[in-house]
Design a protein around this motif. Structure first.
Motif, PDB file in Angstrom:
ATOM      1  N   ASP A   1      44.196  33.090   1.104  1.00 42.50           N
ATOM      2  CA  ASP A   1      43.171  32.220   1.947  1.00 42.50           C
ATOM      3  C   ASP A   1      43.812  30.684   2.511  1.00 42.50           C
ATOM      4  O   ASP A   1      44.666  30.760   2.351  1.00 42.50           O
TER       5      ASP A   1
ATOM      6  N   ARG B   1      43.303  29.379   4.964  1.00 43.55           N
ATOM      7  CA  ARG B   1      43.194  29.112   6.329  1.00 43.55           C
ATOM      8  C   ARG B   1      43.346  27.323   6.456  1.00 43.55           C
ATOM      9  O   ARG B   1      42.943  26.318   6.815  1.00 43.55           O
TER      10      ARG B   1
ATOM     11  N   SER C   1      43.409  38.480  -3.371  1.00 42.64           N
ATOM     12  CA  SER C   1      43.455  37.887  -2.014  1.00 42.64           C
ATOM     13  C   SER C   1      44.084  36.311  -1.802  1.00 42.64           C
ATOM     14  O   SER C   1      44.131  35.806  -2.806  1.00 42.64           O
TER      15      SER C   1
END
Length: 189
Positions: A89, A91, A87
């Motif tokens: 990230d 952000r 995964s």
């Protein structure tokens, strides 16, 4: 390290099979000077491990550092990885860098899926051509009792089409091309 039938997925690309790990991944083919740093290793339960790491490098002249997490499901008997999920990230990235990463990933994923489909079609074509050339290994004999019939004898272990038994040699008495009826006998000759 990986089971032969390991499953990989990262949201943009997925595959099955340990041999696919030899392919170029997005980071190796898209980033300049890619590098990774492991932040944390932990066992989530008996058969699952998580590695938190950071992927760094350059993309379109921009420097990036993406927090990543890899989860590995393990075979408790062999210790091999049976599933690998990553995964990303995004952000923490600035909007232009995040957009560049997403665009690059989508483009790379489409190319990889296209190559995988092309490879699969190519292997199916090769299988078909191989089965056609294996027909050359069959032997043809005429039936001495009836010269209008021929015998096709395949000597490799295979499934008899008429009775669905596994046999080492299949003999099929076939009519000459202009006739329709025939009988079969399977088993060693």
């Amino acid at each position: 390290l990986f089971q032969p039938d390991v499953r990989y997925s990262d949201g943009f690309w997925s595959f099955t099979g340990s041999s696919k790990y030899r392919q170029a991944f997005w980071a190796r083919s898209s980033l300049t000077k890619p590098h990774a740093a492991i932040r944390k290793l932990q066992m989530l339960d008996t058969g699952k491990a998580q590695v938190d790491w950071t992927l760094g490098g350059g993309l379109s002249g921009m420097s990036l550092s993406i927090p990543m997490s890899s989860v590995f499901k393990l075979n408790l008997v062999t210790g091999r990885v049976t599933a690998h999920t990553e995964s990303w990230d995004l952000r923490g990235l600035s909007p232009p860098v995040a957009a560049a990463v997403l665009g690059s990933r989508v483009l790379w994923g489409a190319k990889a899926a296209s190559k995988a489909a092309s490879d699969k079609i190519g292997s199916k074509i090769n299988e078909g051509l191989s089965s056609l050339t294996s027909m050359d290994e069959d032997e043809y004999y005429s039936n001495p009792d009836d010269p209008t019939r021929v015998s096709v004898s395949a000597t490799s272990a295979q499934l008899c089409r008429a009775c669905q038994r596994h046999v080492s040699t299949v003999v099929m008495w076939m009519p000459a091309p202009h006739q329709r009826s025939g009988r079969h006998r399977c088993g060693p000759v």
